[in-house]
Design an enzyme around this catalytic site. Sequence first.
Site, short mmCIF file in Angstrom:
data_model
loop_
_atom_site.label_atom_id
_atom_site.label_comp_id
_atom_site.label_asym_id
_atom_site.label_seq_id
_atom_site.Cartn_x
_atom_site.Cartn_y
_atom_site.Cartn_z
N GLU A 34 0.84 -1.18 0.00
CA GLU A 34 0.00 0.00 0.00
C GLU A 34 0.89 1.24 0.00
O GLU A 34 1.83 1.33 0.78
CB GLU A 34 -0.88 0.03 1.24
CG GLU A 34 -1.79 -1.16 1.38
CD GLU A 34 -2.42 -1.24 2.75
OE1 GLU A 34 -2.22 -0.30 3.54
OE2 GLU A 34 -3.11 -2.23 3.02
N HIS A 51 -3.56 -6.93 10.56
CA HIS A 51 -4.46 -7.84 9.86
C HIS A 51 -4.40 -9.24 10.46
O HIS A 51 -4.08 -10.20 9.77
CB HIS A 51 -4.09 -7.91 8.38
CG HIS A 51 -4.13 -6.62 7.66
ND1 HIS A 51 -3.42 -6.40 6.48
CD2 HIS A 51 -4.78 -5.47 7.92
CE1 HIS A 51 -3.64 -5.17 6.06
NE2 HIS A 51 -4.46 -4.59 6.92
N GLY A 74 -12.63 -13.24 11.29
CA GLY A 74 -11.35 -13.45 10.62
C GLY A 74 -10.56 -14.64 11.13
O GLY A 74 -9.59 -15.05 10.48
N ASN A 92 -5.73 -6.52 1.86
CA ASN A 92 -6.41 -6.17 3.11
C ASN A 92 -7.59 -7.12 3.30
O ASN A 92 -8.35 -7.39 2.37
CB ASN A 92 -6.90 -4.73 3.06
CG ASN A 92 -5.78 -3.78 2.74
OD1 ASN A 92 -5.27 -3.77 1.63
ND2 ASN A 92 -5.38 -2.98 3.71
#
Length: 547
Positions: A402, A487, A515, A525
Amino acid sequence: MSDTTMQTSGSQGVSRRRFIAGTGSILGAAALIGHGTAAYAGTVGQAAPIGDGAHVPALVIGTGYGGSVAALRLAQAGVDVQMIEMGMAWDTPGSDGKVFCNTTAPDYRSYWLRTKTKQPLSNFFGIPIDKDIPRYTGILDAEDFSGITVYQGRGVGGGSLVNGGMAVTPKRENFGAILPSVNPDEMYNTYYPRANAGLGSGLIDPAWFDTVDCYQFARVGRKQAGRSGFPFVFVPDVYDWDYMKQESAGTVPKSAVAGEILYGNNYGKKSLQKTYLAQAKSTGRVTISPLHRVTSVSPGSGGYTVVIEQLNTNGDVTATKTVTSDKVFFAAGSVGTSKLLVKLKATGALPNLNGEIGRGWGDNGNVMCGRANYMWDPTGKVQASIPCGGIDNWTAGGAFAEVAPLPTGIETYASFYLSITKNPNRGTFSWNPVAGRVDLDWQTAWKQASIDMAKTIFDKINATEGTIYRTDLFGVYKIWNDTLTYHPLGGAVLNKATDNYGRLYGYPGLYVIDGSLIPGNTSVNPFVTITALAERNIEKIIAADLT
C-alpha cells in the site's frame, strides 16, 4: 532523507526539534490501513444493556465485520439478536465536540487501557514520540504477545473504526490459497459483490486524484513504481469520496484531509456503524451491549450458558451476568475469538472442541518501511489519511504494498508503505495454566520472509531512483517494522476447527464467523473477504439451522 533535503527543511524555518514536537504524534496515522457526512453520524442507538438471567435466541460476541453481518442477516430472518461488545459505543462527543481524537494529539480516547501510547511509527529522527495518556477504554488496542504487537479496534464497529478502509477483493487466481475449501464461483459471483455493496466501497475519481494536493504522495508512489516496472493499482475504499472532495475544497469539516484515521474518523468514513450495524438496528431486533466482555460459554439447560463481565471506562469489572442463548456466534476477531476458544477448551467449559482450535494464525505478512526521496519528488504537506492505491508484485515477489500517507502537515520528502506478503509462517495460541492466560507462539524472526518479499519492490525502486530507506521511523537505524500486524487472521480455521460454514465441531449452535476462520493470509487487506465469507456462512446457517 538526504542531507540536502534535511537542510532545506531547516532553512524553511522548521527546526528538527520543533518538527518532532509538532508532528510526531501523527506518524502512526498511516498504520491501520486496510482497518457519514455530518459530525459523527455513526451512532446506532443503544438500548439498555443485557440483563442478568436473560434468555436470548442468538448472542453475537463482537461487533466487527463478521458479527455485524451475522446480526443483520439473523435479524432480517426474524431472529432477535444480542450483540456483546467489549469496547465503547463511540456515539458521544468528548469535550472537544468530536467523538474521536485526532491522530496528531492522542488523548484518553486513543488507546485501550494503556498509560502510554504505542504508535506504529514510534520514532522520528530516531527519537521516541510516544506520550503518557490516562488509562481508559480507548479505541485502539495494541495487544502485546511474544514477538508481535497486534493492533485491533475496540468499540461498536470493531476494526472498521480504526483501519484505512481499503476494501480490496483478492484476485481470483489467488483465492484457492486463501480459502481452499470454499467455492470461488459463489464468492466472486455472489458474496464478494454483496459484501462490497453492504460496506459501501468505491473507487477514487482518477481525474480528481491526478490533480488534488492531498494525493501528491500517492502520485509520487505511482510514478516511482512505474519507473521500476511495477503496476500501481487503484483500490476501492469505504470512504465517502464526495465528502473527501468537499473536505479538500474546504466546504465541510475536514476529516481524512485533517489526518484522522488511527483513532477514528469523525466525518467521511463509512464504518460499520454507518452500514451493516445501522441496518441491523433499524430492524428493531438487534441490541448492542457495549463495555461487556464474554468470559465463558458452556452447555447449559435450555441452551448455552454465557458469563459476561460489565466494565467501566477504567477497565474495572462492575458486574457479572449469566445469560442463556440458543445460539452463540464467536465474532470477537481473530485474536479475541481464538483466545476465548482456547481458554474454554483448556479449562473444561468446551472440552470437546477439536485440536485445531488456536492453530493456523497469521499476520497477513505485514511489514512497514519508509523511503527517503529527493527534493524533486516532494510528497506534499497535505496528505489524505485514506489510501487509494498500491504496488502489486504478488505473483513475482509475493508482496503487495500500500502506498500509505504520512500526514504530518509539513513536507517530509518521504514515501511510506505497508506491505502485505506471502509469509508462510503460522503461529499457535495455547493456554498458559500458570499465568492463567492464552499465549501466542510467534517469533519476530519469522518476519524475515516478509521483509525479503517486500524488498523485491523497494530495493528495485531505490536502485532506480537512487534513494535509500528511512532508518529513523521504528527506532534507531531500523528500516523495517517487523514486530506488528494490523491484519490478524486465523486461529479457528474454516473446515478444520469448524466445518465448512463455521460450525464448531462438537457443539451444535456454536459458530465462528470472523477473521479467525481465514488461515493467516488473504493477499490483500482482509476485511472484504471476512465480510463476504460471513455473508456466505450466515446464509447457509439461517437456511439449514434455523428452520
